[in-house]
Design a protein around this motif. Structure first.
Motif, mmCIF file in Angstrom:
data_model
loop_
_atom_site.group_PDB
_atom_site.id
_atom_site.type_symbol
_atom_site.label_atom_id
_atom_site.label_comp_id
_atom_site.label_asym_id
_atom_site.label_seq_id
_atom_site.Cartn_x
_atom_site.Cartn_y
_atom_site.Cartn_z
ATOM 1 N N LEU A 135 4.456 -0.889 3.159
ATOM 2 C CA LEU A 135 3.760 0.227 3.333
ATOM 3 C C LEU A 135 4.583 1.689 3.333
ATOM 4 O O LEU A 135 5.783 1.696 3.681
ATOM 5 N N ALA A 185 0.106 4.874 2.418
ATOM 6 C CA ALA A 185 -0.657 4.240 3.282
ATOM 7 C C ALA A 185 -1.368 5.292 4.387
ATOM 8 O O ALA A 185 -2.328 4.885 5.032
ATOM 9 N N THR A 186 -0.936 6.356 4.601
ATOM 10 C CA THR A 186 -1.256 7.323 5.579
ATOM 11 C C THR A 186 -2.376 8.165 5.196
ATOM 12 O O THR A 186 -2.983 9.009 5.738
ATOM 13 N N VAL A 190 0.936 -1.478 -0.147
ATOM 14 C CA VAL A 190 0.101 0.000 -0.132
ATOM 15 C C VAL A 190 0.945 1.294 -0.010
ATOM 16 O O VAL A 190 1.432 1.510 1.026
ATOM 17 N N CYS A 232 8.372 -0.841 6.183
ATOM 18 C CA CYS A 232 7.640 0.585 6.084
ATOM 19 C C CYS A 232 8.640 1.319 5.569
ATOM 20 O O CYS A 232 9.911 1.394 6.124
ATOM 21 N N LEU A 237 1.282 2.254 12.070
ATOM 22 C CA LEU A 237 0.926 1.039 11.251
ATOM 23 C C LEU A 237 1.874 0.050 11.019
ATOM 24 O O LEU A 237 1.597 -1.212 10.898
ATOM 25 N N SER A 247 -7.547 1.365 1.994
ATOM 26 C CA SER A 247 -7.164 0.049 1.547
ATOM 27 C C SER A 247 -6.839 -0.744 2.622
ATOM 28 O O SER A 247 -7.363 -2.117 2.721
ATOM 29 N N LEU A 248 -6.218 -0.165 3.809
ATOM 30 C CA LEU A 248 -5.911 -1.115 4.628
ATOM 31 C C LEU A 248 -7.060 -1.635 5.437
ATOM 32 O O LEU A 248 -7.242 -2.770 6.037
ATOM 33 N N GLY A 279 -4.986 5.165 1.272
ATOM 34 C CA GLY A 279 -4.316 4.016 1.829
ATOM 35 C C GLY A 279 -5.222 3.497 2.970
ATOM 36 O O GLY A 279 -5.131 2.417 3.179
ATOM 37 N N LYS A 280 -5.746 4.602 3.776
ATOM 38 C CA LYS A 280 -6.524 3.861 4.967
ATOM 39 C C LYS A 280 -7.678 3.145 4.629
ATOM 40 O O LYS A 280 -7.830 2.083 5.211
ATOM 41 N N VAL A 323 -0.100 -7.819 4.026
ATOM 42 C CA VAL A 323 0.459 -6.466 3.654
ATOM 43 C C VAL A 323 2.114 -6.802 3.828
ATOM 44 O O VAL A 323 2.509 -7.101 4.844
#
Ligand code: NDP
Ligand code: MG
Length: 364
Positions: free
Chosen positions: A34, A10-11, A7, A55, A46, A18-19, A15-16, A31
């Motif tokens: 990120l 992601a933030t 993703v 990450c 995350l 998707s998570l 992104g949110k 995952v």
């Protein structure tokens, strides 16, 4: 076996969402990667939630992200990065052989022909996540090739304002979207309808259709996500609640049409309205059709000029109604060079930005 997902962005809003989709189906997805740009503490949060994911914070350099994509080769990469910064990761995804669930419309607007041909060459699928293009993608899979595509647009917060009133709107006014909750840049673009302009261009490249076959209709409720018209005159539409988790879910499951547990649309008290967009009030639409028609690097220049103008508007350097004036001036330059490499695209992006900044300076 679980599908391994990355993703990017992601933030952010995509992104949110998707998570959230992935979390609801953790038996099907894992995952592996990120990314965020500057939201360090959010990314650390995350990491706690997804401990096995690599990450990456791209604030200082995006190379680590490109390397991680190459090393991890995820099954699907969701590109939810905002703006032109999404381009290089999209190229990296395709080079790595990962399918690309693409929310970052700028990738297609800037480099449509090149990125789609590269995907074909690498046998990689690009699945649109932008709600309109996701709708059209699935409608085309279910029916024949369309005669015409009809993109729906909410019309944004200024649909009912006069041009004179639009001259005075503030960034805060432009940031309150009536139906969708999204990142800052796309929300401003929705208010100026540059977002629909970008989507006209996106649809031309994605579905290999000439600009005149892409129509736009205002639909304030954002329930019909787009339509296609077949040669027999029949229209087919895709409807659901305005919730980006729908197209994200569909992209992650493609080519299957899998069940989801999101809220279902209720027809008991539903009103659907449609109206013609006003091209005088929203010149970014007309400019997009023109740029798409001209092809070459015009669509890249449209995006770059608009990004610079939106940034200047957010910094209160220009008025809201100056955004199309700046974009129009930049598009008056010659962008007809045909490209076959990424470097030419990046050069045009940077030239168009310089041109836009020059115009902004004169205005400020
Ligand atoms: P947001 O602004 O909410 O999120 C953007 C994400 O990208 C954040 O994670 C941000 O990190 C990261 N990012 C920002 N700048 C950079 C950069 N220079 N390099 C790498 N990463 C960066 O945007 P949205 O989620 O709203 O939109 C993302 C994309 O999806 C856009 O292209 C948009 O047009 C498209 N889209 C969005 C929709 C929506 O509903 N939101 C609908 C359809 C398409 P950080 O938090 O650290 O800044
Ligand atoms: Mg959209």
């Amino acid at each position: 076996m679980k599908k391994r997902i990355a993703v990017l962005g992601a933030t952010g809003s995509i992104g949110k969402s998707s998570l959230d989709v992935i979390e609801r189906e953790s038996e099907k997805f894992s995952v592996v990667l990120l990314s965020a740009h500057s939201s360090r503490s959010q990314l650390e949060q995350l990491k706690k939630q997804w401990p096995s994911a690599v990450c990456v914070l791209t604030g200082e350099s995006s190379q680590t992200l490109l390397d991680a994509i190459k090393d991890l080769q995820p099954d699907i990469i969701i590109n939810g990065i905002s703006g032109s910064a999404g381009l290089e990761p999209s190229f990296a995804a395709i080079e790595a052989g990962s399918n690309l669930a693409l929310a970052n419309k700028e990738t297609i607007v800037m480099a449509g022909k090149l990125i789609l041909s590269l995907a074909k060459e690498k046998n990689v699928k690009i699945i649109p996540v932008d709600s309109e293009h996701s709708a059209i993608f699935h409608l085309i899979e279910a029916h024949n090739a369309p005669e015409e595509i009809i993109l729906t647009a909410s019309g944004g917060p200024f649909r009912k304002l006069s041009l004179k009133e639009m001259e005075k709107v503030t960034a805060q006014d432009a940031l309150s979207h009536p139906t969708w909750k999204m990142g800052q840049k796309i929300t401003i673009d929705s208010a100026s309808m540059a977002n629909k302009g970008l989507e006209i261009i996106e649809a031309c490249y994605f579905f290999n259709m000439p600009a005149e076959k892409i129509k736009v209709v205002i639909h304030p409720q954002s329930i019909v996500h787009s339509m296609i018209r077949l040669s027999n005159g029949a229209f087919y539409a895709q409807l659901s609640k305005p919730d980006m988790r729908h197209p994200i879910h569909d992209a992650l499951h493609w080519p299957q049409a899998a069940r989801n547990n999101l809220d279902i649309l209720n027809f008991d008290s539903l009103t659907l309205e449609f109206e013609k967009p006003c091209l005088e009030k929203f010149p970014m639409l007309g400019l997009a059709w023109k740029a798409a028609e001209k092809g070459g690097l015009y669509t890249c220049a449209y995006n770059a000029a608009n990004e610079e103008a939106v940034a200047a508007f957010l910094q209160q350097k220009i008025r809201f109604t100056d955004i199309p004036v700046i974009t129009c001036s930049v598009l008056e330059k010659n962008w007809s060079l045909h490209y076959s490499d990424k470097e030419t695209i990046l050069k045009a992006d940077s030239d168009a930005r310089l041109e836009a900044v020059k115009i902004i300076k004169k205005m400020a």
